[in-house]
Each structure stands twice: as structure tokens, then as C-alpha cells.
Design a protein around this motif. Structure first.
Motif, PDB file in Angstrom:
ATOM      1  N   GLU A 178       0.827  -1.213   0.000  1.00 26.49           N
ATOM      2  CA  GLU A 178       0.000   0.000   0.000  1.00 26.49           C
ATOM      3  C   GLU A 178       0.857   1.257   0.000  1.00 26.49           C
ATOM      4  OE1 GLU A 178       0.343  -1.193   4.415  1.00 26.49           O
ATOM      5  OE2 GLU A 178       0.308  -2.143   2.436  1.00 26.49           O
ATOM      6  N   SER A 181       1.754   4.753  -4.901  1.00 22.56           N
ATOM      7  CA  SER A 181       0.579   5.263  -5.616  1.00 22.56           C
ATOM      8  C   SER A 181       0.420   4.556  -6.966  1.00 22.56           C
ATOM      9  CB  SER A 181       0.713   6.778  -5.832  1.00 22.56           C
ATOM     10  OG  SER A 181       1.902   7.068  -6.568  1.00 22.56           O
ATOM     11  N   ASN A 182       1.344   3.651  -7.266  1.00 18.31           N
ATOM     12  CA  ASN A 182       1.342   2.930  -8.536  1.00 18.31           C
ATOM     13  C   ASN A 182       0.385   1.741  -8.456  1.00 18.31           C
ATOM     14  OD1 ASN A 182       2.235   2.362 -11.181  1.00 18.31           O
ATOM     15  ND2 ASN A 182       3.712   0.872 -10.411  1.00 18.31           N
ATOM     16  N   GLU A 183      -0.804   1.856  -9.049  1.00 14.72           N
ATOM     17  CA  GLU A 183      -1.780   0.785  -8.972  1.00 14.72           C
ATOM     18  C   GLU A 183      -1.404  -0.371  -9.893  1.00 14.72           C
ATOM     19  OE1 GLU A 183      -5.766   2.125  -9.522  1.00 14.72           O
ATOM     20  OE2 GLU A 183      -5.755   3.382  -7.728  1.00 14.72           O
ATOM     21  N   TYR A 185      -3.022  -1.972 -11.973  1.00 17.22           N
ATOM     22  CA  TYR A 185      -3.580  -1.900 -13.320  1.00 17.22           C
ATOM     23  C   TYR A 185      -2.688  -1.115 -14.289  1.00 17.22           C
ATOM     24  CZ  TYR A 185      -7.386  -3.055 -10.177  1.00 17.22           C
ATOM     25  OH  TYR A 185      -8.142  -3.640  -9.186  1.00 17.22           O
ATOM     26  N   ALA A 216       3.392  -2.184  -6.419  1.00 16.94           N
ATOM     27  CA  ALA A 216       2.045  -1.940  -6.919  1.00 16.94           C
ATOM     28  C   ALA A 216       1.036  -2.080  -5.784  1.00 16.94           C
ATOM     29  CB  ALA A 216       1.707  -2.915  -8.046  1.00 16.94           C
ATOM     30  N   SER A 217      -0.068  -1.346  -5.922  1.00 15.75           N
ATOM     31  CA  SER A 217      -1.113  -1.371  -4.901  1.00 15.75           C
ATOM     32  C   SER A 217      -2.467  -1.631  -5.529  1.00 15.75           C
ATOM     33  CB  SER A 217      -1.146  -0.032  -4.153  1.00 15.75           C
ATOM     34  OG  SER A 217      -1.511   1.017  -5.050  1.00 15.75           O
ATOM     35  N   LEU A 218      -3.448  -1.896  -4.676  1.00 13.43           N
ATOM     36  CA  LEU A 218      -4.841  -2.006  -5.094  1.00 13.43           C
ATOM     37  C   LEU A 218      -5.598  -0.794  -4.558  1.00 13.43           C
ATOM     38  CD1 LEU A 218      -5.449  -5.774  -4.276  1.00 13.43           C
ATOM     39  CD2 LEU A 218      -5.496  -4.754  -6.567  1.00 13.43           C
ATOM     40  N   PRO A 219      -6.546  -0.251  -5.316  1.00 13.14           N
ATOM     41  CA  PRO A 219      -7.326   0.887  -4.817  1.00 13.14           C
ATOM     42  C   PRO A 219      -8.228   0.459  -3.672  1.00 13.14           C
ATOM     43  CG  PRO A 219      -8.229   0.089  -6.887  1.00 13.14           C
ATOM     44  CD  PRO A 219      -6.943  -0.645  -6.679  1.00 13.14           C
TER      45      PRO A 219
END
Length: 246
Positions: A178, A181-183, A185, A216-219
Motif C-alpha cells: 500500500e 501510488s502505482n496501482e 492496473y 504496486a497497490s490495489l485501490p
């Protein structure tokens, strides 16, 4: 031997299991115990590269109510694979390699659920660390719905060494965290890939995060700021599937 807990205790039962080529997951030795028989058994166990933990007497009592004689072993329902062999096999196959690295996942049910999703999404192998993670037990088999018998599991001494090896083999490493800010997708997941998932409480360790190629993160659109690791892992793996099927 207790089939429910996959536990063997006592010098002679463990020695017999060892000679029968039973696969051990972890071995616990009583701290400070002095026994020539146990010392001899340890030398034989070390040849199998099983994780050996030196623990207090009370820990052994919690693992079993029987006369453990200062040694308790947890057996594994599956044999483990070498990282080198699964990477080589994946690189030689026609499909794009996909690996899953679990950094200290400790909950057996999460581990089993992750294995199930990994098998369903075509993961080539799941990589875990020898110490600190959930045991490969009967509960893992049950929660994985049998997927544990269909997907190779590699045990490594250190997750960081595994990441170095994967990167040296041309595998891009992407850590789920988390703290970016790089999601997911926005990340290219079509190339040869290893997804790194962290522990339930701490996530991917800081030392590992410094090594990976991408984060990478998830929203998260609600008020809770984290997902269950098995759910997050499923979201990551199915995004890989989505991109590769386009």
C-alpha cells in the motif's frame, strides 16, 4: 504419528520416519537438551535441509501432549522443489513464466487459499521461506482444495536470495504494497513475472521492498485501509490473467 496434526515426536519415531523418506516441514529441538541420540539425529536431519528450530521445553509441550523426548517434527504432505529447477522449467515452456513469492505468510488458511488461487491462475511455482512462515500441513491441504498437490512449492533460505535469482533469470519482480501510488492496473504484467505478497500484519518486509523491480497497490475505496492477503493476492493474480488474455 498424529495424522490430524502431521506431528511426529520422540527420537525413535522421527528416526523411523526419516529412514522411510517422510518429508519434514519443520523440526523443533528442546533448548539446552544434552543427548547423543538427538545430536546424531540432528546430523541426519540436516542432510534433508529441513528447518530446525531450537525452542523452550514449553513449546514442545504445546505441540504434543506425549513424551516428546526433546524433539518434535512436523511432516509435510508434499515434497518441495528446488527454485532452480522450477525456474528452468518455466523458462523452457511455451507460456510466459509466473511465480508467486510469499514473504512470511503465517496463517495456514490464508496460505491454503493462496495456493488454490495460484493454481487456478496458472502460477508456475510458489516460493516460501524455510523459517517464519505457515507450515505445510493438513489444514493447508484442506483450505487449498487439493491445489497444494498440483503446484510446485519451493522452500528457500532467504526470500531476498530468491528475488536476486529470479531477477538474474530475467523475471521481473513486483511487490504488493500500500506504500505506493502505482496501482497494479498500470503495471505491465505480460512479461515474465514474480508477484511478491507480504505477511498478514506487516506486508512485504522493507528489506525486500528495496530489491524489487516495481511496487504496486490495489485501490481501497472504503474506510478500511487493507485487504486480507489471500484476497489481495487473488486480485493481483487475476489482473495478470486479464492482461495476458487480451
Amino acid at each position: 504419528m498424529n495424522d490430524k496434526t502431521n506431528t511426529i515426536f520422540g527420537i525413535y519415531p522421527i528416526k523411523e520416519a526419516l529412514s522411510s523418506q517422510v518429508v519434514f516441514d519443520k523440526v523443533y529441538i528442546q533448548k539446552g537438551i544434552e543427548s547423543d541420540k538427538i545430536e546424531s539425529l540432528i546430523k541426519e536431519l540436516e542432510k534433508t535441509k529441513v528447518t530446525i528450530n531450537i525452542v523452550p521445553f514449553e513449546k514442545l509441550n504445546r505441540l504434543t501432549k506425549g513424551n516428546h523426548q526433546g524433539i518434535v517434527a512436523l511432516t509435510s504432505p508434499v515434497a518441495f522443489h528446488s527454485l532452480e529447477s522450477v525456474v528452468e522449467k518455466a523458462l523452457e515452456s511455451d507460456k510466459t513464466p509466473l511465480f508467486l513469492v510469499l514473504d512470511q505468510i503465517t496463517d495456514v488458511r490464508n496460505f491454503g487459499a493462496i495456493l488454490r488461487t495460484a493454481e487456478c491462475t496458472g502460477v508456475d511455482a510458489v516460493i516460501i521461506q524455510k523459517s517464519g512462515g505457515a507450515p505445510v500441513s493438513g489444514d493447508t491441504v484442506k483450505t487449498s482444495a487439493g491445489a497444494i498437490f498440483k503446484i510446485p512449492i519451493c522452500k528457500v533460505d532467504h526470500i531476498k536470495d530468491a528475488i536476486f535469482y529470479l531477477q538474474g533469470s530475467g523475471i521481473t519482480t513486483v511487490a504488493a504494497t500500500e506504500h505506493t501510488s502505482n496501482e497494479i492496473y498500470a503495471v505491465d504484467l505480460i512479461k515474465p513475472l514474480a508477484i511478491i505478497m507480504g505477511s498478514e500484519g506487516k506486508g512485504v518486509s522493507k528489506s525486500v521492498l528495496t530489491l524489487v523491480d516495481e511496487k504496486a497497490s490495489l485501490p481501497l475505496l472504503g474506510e478500511i485501509n487493507s485487504l486480507n492477503v489471500s484476497v489481495a493476492c487473488g486480485a493481483f493474480l487475476y489482473e495478470v490473467t486479464r492482461q495476458r488474455r487480451q
